[in-house]
Design an enzyme around this catalytic site. Structure first.
Site, PDB file in Angstrom:
ATOM      1  CB  SER A   1      62.995  36.577  31.799  1.00  0.00           C
ATOM      2  OG  SER A   1      64.084  35.564  32.527  1.00  0.00           O
TER       3      SER A   1
ATOM      4  CG  HIS B   1      67.773  36.610  28.947  1.00  0.00           C
ATOM      5  ND1 HIS B   1      66.966  36.133  28.012  1.00  0.00           N
ATOM      6  CD2 HIS B   1      67.201  36.185  30.112  1.00  0.00           C
ATOM      7  CE1 HIS B   1      66.154  35.105  28.405  1.00  0.00           C
ATOM      8  NE2 HIS B   1      66.111  35.202  29.712  1.00  0.00           N
TER       9      HIS B   1
ATOM     10  CD  GLU C   1      67.389  36.725  24.157  1.00  0.00           C
ATOM     11  OE1 GLU C   1      66.835  36.940  22.955  1.00  0.00           O
ATOM     12  OE2 GLU C   1      66.949  36.481  25.181  1.00  0.00           O
TER      13      GLU C   1
ATOM     14  CG  ASN D   1      60.904  34.583  26.352  1.00  0.00           C
ATOM     15  OD1 ASN D   1      60.778  33.222  25.758  1.00  0.00           O
ATOM     16  ND2 ASN D   1      61.472  34.951  27.524  1.00  0.00           N
TER      17      ASN D   1
HETATM   18  P1  NAD Z   1      65.985  31.309  41.690  1.00  0.00           P
HETATM   19  O1  NAD Z   1      64.594  31.246  42.496  1.00  0.00           O
HETATM   20  O2  NAD Z   1      66.214  29.834  41.427  1.00  0.00           O
HETATM   21  O3  NAD Z   1      66.858  31.962  42.148  1.00  0.00           O
HETATM   22  C1  NAD Z   1      66.994  33.533  42.804  1.00  0.00           C
HETATM   23  C2  NAD Z   1      68.206  33.445  44.088  1.00  0.00           C
HETATM   24  O4  NAD Z   1      68.107  34.684  44.352  1.00  0.00           O
HETATM   25  C3  NAD Z   1      67.684  32.545  45.403  1.00  0.00           C
HETATM   26  O5  NAD Z   1      68.740  31.757  45.513  1.00  0.00           O
HETATM   27  C4  NAD Z   1      67.202  33.871  46.417  1.00  0.00           C
HETATM   28  O6  NAD Z   1      67.665  33.411  47.545  1.00  0.00           O
HETATM   29  C5  NAD Z   1      68.111  34.777  45.800  1.00  0.00           C
HETATM   30  N1  NAD Z   1      68.050  36.120  46.224  1.00  0.00           N
HETATM   31  C6  NAD Z   1      66.680  36.672  46.122  1.00  0.00           C
HETATM   32  N2  NAD Z   1      66.661  37.829  46.660  1.00  0.00           N
HETATM   33  C7  NAD Z   1      68.080  38.169  47.052  1.00  0.00           C
HETATM   34  C8  NAD Z   1      68.799  39.461  47.415  1.00  0.00           C
HETATM   35  N3  NAD Z   1      68.212  40.502  47.735  1.00  0.00           N
HETATM   36  N4  NAD Z   1      70.141  39.308  47.468  1.00  0.00           N
HETATM   37  C9  NAD Z   1      71.015  38.360  47.026  1.00  0.00           C
HETATM   38  N5  NAD Z   1      69.947  37.043  46.613  1.00  0.00           N
HETATM   39  C10 NAD Z   1      68.884  37.007  46.444  1.00  0.00           C
HETATM   40  O7  NAD Z   1      65.662  32.040  40.259  1.00  0.00           O
HETATM   41  P2  NAD Z   1      66.048  31.647  39.104  1.00  0.00           P
HETATM   42  O8  NAD Z   1      65.600  30.855  38.262  1.00  0.00           O
HETATM   43  O9  NAD Z   1      67.695  31.416  39.262  1.00  0.00           O
HETATM   44  O10 NAD Z   1      66.116  33.151  38.183  1.00  0.00           O
HETATM   45  C11 NAD Z   1      67.038  34.420  38.646  1.00  0.00           C
HETATM   46  C12 NAD Z   1      66.711  35.478  37.395  1.00  0.00           C
HETATM   47  O11 NAD Z   1      67.194  34.695  36.318  1.00  0.00           O
HETATM   48  C13 NAD Z   1      65.568  35.754  37.131  1.00  0.00           C
HETATM   49  O12 NAD Z   1      65.567  37.272  37.027  1.00  0.00           O
HETATM   50  C14 NAD Z   1      64.985  35.150  36.237  1.00  0.00           C
HETATM   51  O13 NAD Z   1      64.055  35.834  35.448  1.00  0.00           O
HETATM   52  C15 NAD Z   1      66.204  34.912  35.301  1.00  0.00           C
HETATM   53  N6  NAD Z   1      66.278  33.802  34.427  1.00  0.00           N
HETATM   54  C16 NAD Z   1      65.779  32.704  34.623  1.00  0.00           C
HETATM   55  C17 NAD Z   1      65.884  31.560  33.716  1.00  0.00           C
HETATM   56  C18 NAD Z   1      65.550  30.225  34.091  1.00  0.00           C
HETATM   57  O14 NAD Z   1      65.151  29.416  33.275  1.00  0.00           O
HETATM   58  N7  NAD Z   1      65.247  29.830  35.431  1.00  0.00           N
HETATM   59  C19 NAD Z   1      66.140  31.825  32.599  1.00  0.00           C
HETATM   60  C20 NAD Z   1      66.609  33.079  32.269  1.00  0.00           C
HETATM   61  C21 NAD Z   1      66.912  34.307  33.189  1.00  0.00           C
END
Ligand code: NAD
Length: 658
Positions: A122, A143, A155, A194
């Site tokens: 993000s 995104h 996006e 955003n």
């Molecule tokens: P999350 O914490 O729920 O999930 C992240 C996952 O990545 C975890 O299961 C973790 O174990 C895994 N992980 C961490 N390091 C790792 C590695 N080296 N190798 C493999 N897996 C690994 O986070 P999320 O909310 O799913 O967000 C993930 C990404 O998506 C972030 O970059 C976030 O900014 C982006 N994002 C999130 C949202 C949202 O609403 N949650 C929306 C759009 C984008």
């Protein structure tokens, strides 16, 4: 044109977003390799996916058995195994630069050379992730919105070195995932979504801290005056006050200028983080459980909705002027990302760009940090102030009564707009269509490459408006028929492709109009036919001839003499329509086909279309001569030189319509 054929996708990180992205990919037929740090986490992700697929299946929203979808997903804790055969990799690990850059570095070592590396980040700059890989041209932002299964928006973020081919492949993949990708043409902090969200928050905060309105008044105006699904502060509570705060911090750290919002700072300090905490700007009966906030309609009476959206519109103008986003992109983001009933810039155009500018100037007078974007000043100076003027951020086909014209480069959408009469064609509509087509014919190709004709409401067009003939004598009816013929001839010979997007009835004159288009895409509910004989008439707009050309004399006679009505599928089998799709996919599918056509060199399409028309009519000798002349002419165009050069250099061509 898409460069690579994506078949296998690796998703790195299986948390909130990763498991949803994997589910969407598997639902759409892709083989998915899901990777995370431990098998426990991966197992939990699989359970979540299975649970969600079960729900979709129960609601009839999944065509396949959930087990079949699950069988396409494999899990592994080895990054190398996950990406080894992947054509496309989507990283959704923690939002941490060190974590992501180490993943990108390793993925680029293990993945096949053709594979594209996308990040769901993000806030982390795509170009910085690209710089640690061995293929910066193949690194891109993708995104998704939460939850990926339900949210249609993606996006697609271009980094400094991302190639056009990577962008095109990613957009096409997004569409194949059933989503609507919007291109963010430069990697600006906060992308489109955003940045607009923060400006809406900024205006709301300024209005509250400047004692112009209460929190409740702002949210009431947002809901009841703008018709938004939630008020601004309600939305902050829903997302999480701390989450909004940290997105804002990440954006301002990267140079996004924001005048601050002490209301948010205070809530964060007090630990009132919104819905999840049971209290934020509002109180909730149960922490974490959504319940609709009670905001009375009267509370927002004194709030000017134009002022509330003015900073977001100003930001949109900045995005457009800096070629980060298109007006259509901005509106798609606000509709699909935030559930706005109309796009932000559709609001701006209907309130008037002038009114937006006045509010911006007033805000500037009171809170000095605001700059009115030069694009807004230019639009007002040139009179492009919105719906009333016929053009603003969008085009409104100035002053037409029976037609709506919307130009979303490279597509011009002509909407037959008499929905109360099932878009029956009357004299006014014929004249207006003729005027619009003449106008579009003169538009530069970089603005309009493809034209789509569609109907508003329940039908494409049920035919000629018979009431216009009741008073007319034979000569008038003759002249009307000639006018319609002129119109359909003009469409057929137009210098760019025309697509008929058909739903509901396409009968009589409506069907004849569609027959004059180059392609016909129909929804499953479409009904097509020439029922004139059943009224004691005959088709009078060239439809008989065009039908014969499409399906031969025998079948055309059967249809016209019996006045039969065809279902979309029957019309498809006969070769009358090119494609039939479910009604909810009609617009997207038509758009995808139009965009595909728009990738081709426009002069070549114009010549090819002309020669195909001649071939369907003329003698062999005449056709061959025209073909050779067309061939010779095209060899002299810059586009054909570019096409051949790009082919030899194995890269995407860049056509200019010259
Ligand atoms: P999350 O914490 O729920 O999930 C992240 C996952 O990545 C975890 O299961 C973790 O174990 C895994 N992980 C961490 N390091 C790792 C590695 N080296 N190798 C493999 N897996 C690994 O986070 P999320 O909310 O799913 O967000 C993930 C990404 O998506 C972030 O970059 C976030 O900014 C982006 N994002 C999130 C949202 C949202 O609403 N949650 C929306 C759009 C984008």
């Amino acid at each position: 044109m898409a460069g690579i054929q994506v078949k296998e996708i690796a998703v790195i990180g299986s948390g909130t977003m990763g498991h949803g992205i994997a589910e969407v990919a598997a639902m759409n037929g892709f083989k998915v390799h899901l990777n995370d740090l431990t098998l426990d986490i991966l197992q939990r992700a699989l359970n979540n996916i299975r649970w969600s697929l079960g729900n979709l299946h129960r609601k009839g929203q999944l065509r396949e058995n959930p087990d079949d979808v699950m069988s396409r997903i494999s899990i592994t804790t080895s990054l190398e195994d996950a990406v080894r055969n992947a054509d496309f990799i989507i990283e959704a690990a923690f939002e941490d630069f060190n974590v992501k850059s180490s993943i990108f570095k390793r993925v680029s070592e293990y993945a096949p050379p053709h594979a594209i590396l996308a990040s769901n980040t993000s806030s982390i700059p795509i170009s910085e992730l690209a710089s640690v890989t061995n293929r910066p041209d193949k690194v891109i932002g993708m995104h998704f919105f939460n939850p990926p299964v339900l949210m249609k928006l993606i996006e697609v973020v271009r980094g400094d070195k991302t190639s056009d081919e990577t962008v095109n492949t990613t957009i096409e993949l997004g569409r194949r995932l059933g989503k609507e990708p919007v291109l963010v043409n430069k990697d600006v902090p906060g992308f489109i979504s955003n940045r607009l969200f923060m400006r809406l928050i900024e205006a709301a905060c300024l209005m509250v801290t400047g004692n112009e309105a209460t929190i409740e008044a702002i949210d009431s105006a947002a809901r009841f005056k703008l018709g938004l699904p939630m008020g601004v502060f309600e939305l902050i509570d829903f997302v999480g006050v701390d989450v909004v705060n940290s997105i804002l911090k990440a954006m301002t750290n990267r140079g996004f200028e924001f005048s601050g919002c002490r209301l948010i700072d205070e809530k964060v300090k007090e630990g009132k983080l919104g819905l999840k905490a049971g209290e934020g700007f509002y109180k909730y009966p149960e922490a974490g459980k959504y319940s609709r906030v009670n905001v009375p309609k009267e509370a927002g009476e004194g709030v000017n909705p134009v002022r509330l959206i003015a900073l977001a519109v100003n930001e949109a103008a900045w995005l457009i002027r800096n070629k980060v986003a298109s007006a259509v992109g901005v509106d798609t983001v606000t509709k699909l990302g935030f559930g706005f009933p109309r796009g932000l810039l559709e609001y701006a155009d209907s309130y008037g760009v002038g009114s937006i500018m006045v509010e911006l100037i007033k805000l500037r007078g009171k809170y000095s940090s605001i700059e009115v974007d030069p694009l807004i000043m230019q639009m007002v100076a040139e009179g492009n102030i919105g719906v009333k003027a016929g053009s603003g951020f969008h085009e409104y086909g100035g002053g037409y009564e029976t037609i709506k014209l919307t130009i979303e480069p490279p597509i011009a959408w002509i909407t037959l707009n008499r929905p109360e009469k099932l878009n029956a064609i009357n004299g006014k509509m014929i004249n207006e269509l003729m005027a619009i087509i003449n106008r579009l014919e003169a538009e530069p190709f970089d603005k309009v490459k493809v034209i789509v004709i569609r109907g508003a409401g329940k039908a494409f067009s049920a035919g000629a408006d018979l009431t216009m003939f009741s008073e007319e004598g034979p000569t008038d009816a003759y002249l009307t028929s000639r006018m319609l013929q002129e119109l359909t001839n003009k469409l057929e010979a137009l210098n760019r492709p025309v697509i008929a997007m058909i739903h509901g009835y396409a009968l009589g004159g409506g069907f004849e109009l569609a027959l004059a288009c180059d392609l016909r895409i129909a929804s499953e509910d479409a009904v097509l036919g020439l029922p004139e004989v059943t009224l004691g008439l005959i088709p009078g707009s060239g439809g008989a001839k065009r039908l014969i050309r499409l399906i031969g004399l025998g079948k055309a006679k059967e249809l016209i003499l019996t006045g039969a009505r065809l279902t979309a599928r029957e019309a498809e089998e006969l070769g009358i329509v090119n494609r039939v799709v479910p009604i909810n996919e009609l617009e997207n599918e038509t758009k995808a086909i139009a965009l595909k056509l728009a990738e081709e060199p426009p002069i070549t399409l114009m010549i090819a279309k002309g020669i195909l028309n001649i071939a369907s009519e003329g003698s062999m000798e005449g056709t061959l001569t025209a073909e050779s002349m067309g061939f010779g002419l095209l060899f002299s165009t810059k586009d054909s030189k570019e096409g051949i050069k790009a082919f030899l250099e194995k890269r995407q061509p860049k056509y200019q319509g010259k």
